[in-house]
Design a protein around this motif. Structure first.
Motif, PDB file in Angstrom:
ATOM      1  N   THR A  12      57.000  76.882 -73.905  1.00  0.00           N
ATOM      2  CA  THR A  12      55.632  76.985 -72.915  1.00  0.00           C
ATOM      3  C   THR A  12      55.870  77.902 -73.949  1.00  0.00           C
ATOM      4  O   THR A  12      53.524  77.792 -73.846  1.00  0.00           O
ATOM      5  N   TRP A  51      55.903  74.097 -64.884  1.00  0.00           N
ATOM      6  CA  TRP A  51      56.575  73.855 -65.018  1.00  0.00           C
ATOM      7  C   TRP A  51      57.884  73.980 -65.425  1.00  0.00           C
ATOM      8  O   TRP A  51      59.007  74.842 -64.995  1.00  0.00           O
ATOM      9  N   LEU A  52      57.742  74.188 -66.832  1.00  0.00           N
ATOM     10  CA  LEU A  52      58.493  74.994 -67.452  1.00  0.00           C
ATOM     11  C   LEU A  52      58.889  76.535 -67.219  1.00  0.00           C
ATOM     12  O   LEU A  52      59.327  77.127 -67.825  1.00  0.00           O
ATOM     13  N   ASP A  53      57.397  76.995 -67.453  1.00  0.00           N
ATOM     14  CA  ASP A  53      57.257  78.585 -67.237  1.00  0.00           C
ATOM     15  C   ASP A  53      57.993  78.633 -65.439  1.00  0.00           C
ATOM     16  O   ASP A  53      58.655  79.689 -65.711  1.00  0.00           O
ATOM     17  N   VAL A  79      63.782  77.599 -72.591  1.00  0.00           N
ATOM     18  CA  VAL A  79      62.088  76.609 -71.860  1.00  0.00           C
ATOM     19  C   VAL A  79      60.999  77.681 -71.720  1.00  0.00           C
ATOM     20  O   VAL A  79      59.486  77.322 -72.276  1.00  0.00           O
TER      21      VAL A  79
END
Lengths: 192, 192, 192
Positions: B18, B91-93, B14
């Protein structure tokens, strides 16, 4: 606690304070203060230990982390009372730069016996914490300011290296060379 | 593959995504995507291993590099289909931050036995990849955004450390603490 | 001195020259020139050695430091005579990138025997000095320029890795792969 150890904590503390002041200028929350104080206070010494292949100093003595966190919390509550935060940051940074240039040179000299390496580890240790602080907060690097910055670190590292090789007592050599670095950087800040 | 190992690859993936999304925003070529995905996905864990004087994790297991490259290639072709790339990146971060805060704390705790160090390696591991991504692409650091960021990393590292010292099962402790970190950071993104 | 060693000094020297040229563009003092030359010339190789857990190359051979300092002093006096300093910086950077991509791959391959790692250490070694230079001087990272940059590093590292695994003589493999990397990056600079 011997004088060098005390100086070490003092150097970490004043650099940590500059990180916390930078956090204050960016209006971060209290954890942001602690984070930036830690990065600034311990970043230079971490790089020094990594390149010398020495154990990273704060891993085996978490007191340094506590010092940074305590300084950050104090600055968090005290900073709103300070009128000229950037000015204060620069002066504390000058104090940290002076202490760290000498501590970095001392550790490089002890590890390798090379005066050239001592100059380099002195400069790296003194400047890297402030560089990280400026990069993380998106400020123009203090390296680029017109006043002599790296030069002051070089003076601190150089005077210590000469004094130490000449056989001067370690604590005395450290105090003289820190004073020399602070004179150069402080003079530049005052009159530059 | 045990659950922690799986979590580790997921965290790398993930964060790598990013980095690739940031490359997409800068319109880099596919090698630029892979490069930024790798730096972002593996940067935090690399710093963690260096300060702990542990072997750097991807040097002895190049699978991590393959994961980052694969993610980068997928994002390269899929990114043009995504409307809100920066929103997705955040959100992935948040997911990567949560996983890495716990994995960083777990490795720090295992290496030193110190809860203080576990908090610090948790925070460093969780934040450093994103910091590198932002610095390399010239974006304002995610650290400076108004939503709690480092705090979420501290929560993840803190909950894990307490759970682990209390003797909770490792996998369960990891899942609870990742959820706690994600709740804090996700909540701040949603309502902050 | 064998050809690889000579190439190593040459790579350090041209990267150091780009750091000094960047210092010139920022109108730093001579110590600032030396500092930036050293960081740019030795930064990539330092990161390579740290992740490979090898002794940092300049710690045990301060000649590299002397090379950087000498280059910085020459550039300090010669830079005002150069009309297109940023253009020159880009071409020297291309030369350093080419040499370092191959030296980084060679060291990664020798240390781990993994072709994947060789590609990664090649790219890291070739790009990290320039990244540090750009970050420290507040310039947009050369990574973000439209011309292929990381790709050239990957070509150098890739050609060397294939040639070396195929059993080609080391010096010949190095020269061919440096030429390949320079062709890619130089071509992009000229026609990109």
């Amino acid at each position: 606690m011997n004088p060098i150890q005390l100086l070490d904590y003092a150097g970490v503390a004043v650099f940590a304070a500059t990180g916390a002041l930078a956090a204050s200028r960016k209006e971060l929350d209290i954890i942001g203060f602690i984070f930036l104080a830690g990065i600034t206070g311990m970043g230079g010494g971490t790089l020094r230990d990594l390149v010398l292949d020495a154990p990273v100093f704060w891993i085996w003595n978490p007191t340094y982390i506590i010092v940074c966190a305590a300084v950050a919390i104090i600055v968090y509550f005290a900073a709103p009372l300070v009128e000229y935060r950037y000015r204060l940051l620069l002066w504390l940074d000058a104090a940290g730069l002076s202490a760290y240039s000498v501590l970095g040179a001392a550790k490089g000299l002890a590890a390798t016996g090379s005066a050239t390496i001592a100059l380099v580890t002195g400069m790296l240790t003194a400047t890297f914490g402030g560089v990280l602080r400026d990069v993380l907060t998106g400020e123009p690097s203090v390296l680029l300011r017109p006043e002599v910055y790296v030069t002051a670190a070089l003076v601190g590292a150089g005077v210590f290296t000469v004094a130490d090789i000449s056989g001067l007592d370690g604590t005395l050599a450290a105090l003289i060379s820190i004073a020399a670095a602070f004179l150069v950087r402080g003079g530049a800040l005052k009159f530059g």
